[in-house]
Design a protein around this motif. Structure first.
Motif, PDB file in Angstrom:
ATOM      1  N   LEU A  18       0.813  -1.309   0.089  1.00  0.00           N
ATOM      2  CA  LEU A  18       0.036  -0.130  -0.020  1.00  0.00           C
ATOM      3  C   LEU A  18       0.830   1.170  -0.046  1.00  0.00           C
ATOM      4  O   LEU A  18       0.443   2.212  -0.426  1.00  0.00           O
ATOM      5  CB  LEU A  18      -1.018  -0.174   1.079  1.00  0.00           C
ATOM      6  N   VAL A  19       1.970   1.124   0.500  1.00  0.00           N
ATOM      7  CA  VAL A  19       2.853   2.198   0.750  1.00  0.00           C
ATOM      8  C   VAL A  19       4.030   2.260  -0.190  1.00  0.00           C
ATOM      9  O   VAL A  19       5.071   3.044   0.186  1.00  0.00           O
ATOM     10  CB  VAL A  19       3.054   2.773   2.230  1.00  0.00           C
ATOM     11  N   TRP A 110      -5.900  14.016   3.710  1.00  0.00           N
ATOM     12  CA  TRP A 110      -5.344  14.171   4.918  1.00  0.00           C
ATOM     13  C   TRP A 110      -4.598  15.279   5.430  1.00  0.00           C
ATOM     14  O   TRP A 110      -4.166  15.398   6.616  1.00  0.00           O
ATOM     15  CB  TRP A 110      -4.506  12.922   5.013  1.00  0.00           C
ATOM     16  N   ASP A 111      -4.850  16.257   4.652  1.00  0.00           N
ATOM     17  CA  ASP A 111      -4.137  17.578   5.181  1.00  0.00           C
ATOM     18  C   ASP A 111      -5.005  18.191   6.402  1.00  0.00           C
ATOM     19  O   ASP A 111      -6.082  18.094   6.333  1.00  0.00           O
ATOM     20  CB  ASP A 111      -4.175  18.570   3.951  1.00  0.00           C
ATOM     21  N   GLY A 115       0.591  14.728   9.158  1.00  0.00           N
ATOM     22  CA  GLY A 115       1.885  15.064   8.672  1.00  0.00           C
ATOM     23  C   GLY A 115       2.438  14.344   7.732  1.00  0.00           C
ATOM     24  O   GLY A 115       3.460  13.630   8.224  1.00  0.00           O
ATOM     25  N   LEU A 116       1.912  13.944   6.781  1.00  0.00           N
ATOM     26  CA  LEU A 116       2.612  12.875   5.966  1.00  0.00           C
ATOM     27  C   LEU A 116       3.397  13.460   4.523  1.00  0.00           C
ATOM     28  O   LEU A 116       3.171  14.488   4.167  1.00  0.00           O
ATOM     29  CB  LEU A 116       1.229  12.237   5.240  1.00  0.00           C
ATOM     30  N   ARG A 117       4.236  12.601   4.248  1.00  0.00           N
ATOM     31  CA  ARG A 117       4.896  12.692   3.145  1.00  0.00           C
ATOM     32  C   ARG A 117       4.775  11.463   2.171  1.00  0.00           C
ATOM     33  O   ARG A 117       4.633  10.481   2.568  1.00  0.00           O
ATOM     34  CB  ARG A 117       6.324  13.034   3.335  1.00  0.00           C
ATOM     35  N   PRO A 118       4.985  11.822   0.708  1.00  0.00           N
ATOM     36  CA  PRO A 118       4.661  10.805  -0.037  1.00  0.00           C
ATOM     37  C   PRO A 118       5.733   9.639   0.221  1.00  0.00           C
ATOM     38  O   PRO A 118       6.954   9.990   0.392  1.00  0.00           O
ATOM     39  CB  PRO A 118       4.925  11.449  -1.588  1.00  0.00           C
ATOM     40  N   PRO A 119       5.455   8.486   0.169  1.00  0.00           N
ATOM     41  CA  PRO A 119       4.314   7.905  -0.227  1.00  0.00           C
ATOM     42  C   PRO A 119       3.480   7.296   1.067  1.00  0.00           C
ATOM     43  O   PRO A 119       2.702   6.414   0.969  1.00  0.00           O
ATOM     44  CB  PRO A 119       4.571   6.744  -0.990  1.00  0.00           C
ATOM     45  N   GLN A 120       3.703   8.088   2.201  1.00  0.00           N
ATOM     46  CA  GLN A 120       2.972   7.410   3.470  1.00  0.00           C
ATOM     47  C   GLN A 120       1.420   7.525   3.385  1.00  0.00           C
ATOM     48  O   GLN A 120       0.620   8.521   2.607  1.00  0.00           O
ATOM     49  CB  GLN A 120       3.485   8.261   4.594  1.00  0.00           C
ATOM     50  N   GLY A 202      -2.774   7.353  -3.564  1.00  0.00           N
ATOM     51  CA  GLY A 202      -3.535   8.605  -3.323  1.00  0.00           C
ATOM     52  C   GLY A 202      -2.756   9.986  -3.420  1.00  0.00           C
ATOM     53  O   GLY A 202      -3.512  11.010  -3.886  1.00  0.00           O
ATOM     54  N   TRP A 203      -1.774   9.953  -3.758  1.00  0.00           N
ATOM     55  CA  TRP A 203      -0.808  11.156  -3.934  1.00  0.00           C
ATOM     56  C   TRP A 203      -1.098  11.554  -5.402  1.00  0.00           C
ATOM     57  O   TRP A 203      -0.606  12.756  -5.874  1.00  0.00           O
ATOM     58  CB  TRP A 203       0.718  10.888  -3.655  1.00  0.00           C
ATOM     59  N   LEU A 204      -1.253  10.609  -6.289  1.00  0.00           N
ATOM     60  CA  LEU A 204      -1.408  11.008  -7.545  1.00  0.00           C
ATOM     61  C   LEU A 204      -3.036  10.963  -7.888  1.00  0.00           C
ATOM     62  O   LEU A 204      -3.385  11.900  -8.815  1.00  0.00           O
ATOM     63  CB  LEU A 204      -0.783   9.773  -8.306  1.00  0.00           C
TER      64      LEU A 204
END
Length: 380
Positions: A18-19, A110-111, A115-120, A202-204
């Motif tokens: 998933l990540v 999730w913003d 406090g996530l960064r790709p690909p978390q 989800g980041w894309l």
């Protein structure tokens, strides 16, 4: 890169996929054209594909707020699923009483929460849906290569059949196909799908729309004849005179165990929009060593060019027979003859500048979200 993994009988599903942005498909079949195939002339005339079985309708279902809370072994045949509820497929989870509808425009979902960064992903806020469907295989599909298609699943999912792991897929909107032949049985099949709302994809997959998840497009089985056209690209082009069309099909063929493509024949028929047959002849094939075969180009004079004012479609019918002349399948497909080009930085269609007119329209129904039907597609 590990982008698409081949599945083997020892492979076990891994939540870390998933990540991992390098893993977006495990055991998934290569993308291919969306053509249909028919076994007999009667099927073709009625447009009835007997080698297809819908799995839509009511499924067993369990909703979990995060992966840690999910019924991780629900796919086992002996698992206790007595606490599962019911849900309609296709359909969104959030529009059937589970989870929370969310609309986001310029932000990620999730913003302001994590406090996530790709690909978390936030493992504590990553809902999971567990789907279960029992079915008997239609007799028409028995004894053939049987595959499954999930046309749209948001956002990532793991798939099992009869306790056996079949594969994994991300990408919410393209269809995902898997071969079930080795695991399927005639009666009482157990199909299990674990759908995750969050993944590295989800980041894309971010735009200004409502955030849903689940199996929101149709699910169905299909069977392949002993010889089968796996992939089809008609490659219809237009000569500069705007009246001569050129058809040069590119195909990928396959054969079931015990069958052979040696000596097979392909016949090509081209019919005009009004039904008049312009071409009907065997099409010699040549291989390029990459698994694809090419039909020799066919030149067709007197063609109506395709454009936005006159979207003329020609019906191309490909008939595949084995070496003994036995009909394997017939594939009809519509195409238009057009020529696209650039001249001095200006896009042209059939030698004329393109002017675009249209609107941006999401798949949408106010009650069903992106789980839409033909009445939504053809609505004015």
């Amino acid at each position: 890169m590990r982008m698409e993994k081949e599945r083997n009988t020892l492979m076990q599903p891994d939540l870390n996929w998933l990540v991992d942005p390098e893993v977006f498909a495990v055991g998934r079949l290569p993308a291919h054209s969306d053509h249909r195939w028919y076994q007999t002339e009667a099927e073709l005339a009625q447009k009835t594909m007997t080698l297809r079985q819908s799995l839509g309708g009511e499924w067993q279902f369990a909703y979990s707020p995060n992966p840690a809370a999910r019924p991780a072994d629900f796919w086992r045949e002996e698992a206790d699923r007595s606490a599962f509820g019911r849900i309609q497929v296709p359909g969104h989870v959030e529009l059937q009483g589970y989870g929370q509808i969310q609309y986001i425009n310029t932000m990620y979902p999730w913003d302001g929460r994590s406090g996530l960064r790709p690909p978390q992903i936030d493992w504590n806020d990553a809902p999971v849906s567990s789907y279960v469907r029992r079915f008997d295989l239609d007799p028409a599909l028995a004894g053939k290569r049987v595959c499954i298609c999930l046309e749209g699943v948001e956002q990532a999912f793991y798939l099992w059949l009869n306790g056996r792991f079949i594969g994994y897929s991300e990408d919410s909107f393209p269809p995902a196909h898997f071969d079930l032949t080795e695991a399927i049985r005639p009666k009482d099949n157990l199909l299990c799908v674990e759908v995750h709302k969050r993944s590295s994809a989800g980041w894309l997959e971010d735009q200004d729309f409502f955030r849903f998840f689940g199996i929101f497009r149709p699910v169905y089985l299909y069977a392949k004849p002993a010889l089968h056209i796996e992939d089809l690209w008609l490659r219809a082009s237009l000569e500069p005179d705007n009246t001569t069309g050129v058809l040069a099909p590119r195909l990928r063929l396959s054969a079931a165990d015990g069958a052979s493509l040696e000596g097979c024949t392909l016949r090509c028929t081209v019919a005009a929009p009004g039904g008049a047959v312009l071409w009907d002849a065997p099409m010699p094939l040549r291989a390029d060593g990459s698994g694809f075969v090419y039909g020799l180009p066919v030149r067709l004079p007197g063609i109506r060019k395709w454009d936005h004012e006159d979207p003329a479609l020609y019906t191309v019918t490909l008939t595949l027979r084995d070496a003994a002349g036995t009909l394997q399948e017939t594939v009809p497909y519509q195409t238009g003859f057009r020529r696209f080009g650039l001249r001095e930085g200006v896009m042209e269609l059939n030698g004329e500048r393109i002017v675009f007119n249209g609107v941006n329209r999401h798949e949408w129904n106010p009650a069903a979200g992106r789980a839409i039907g033909p009445e939504d597609m053809y609505a004015a």
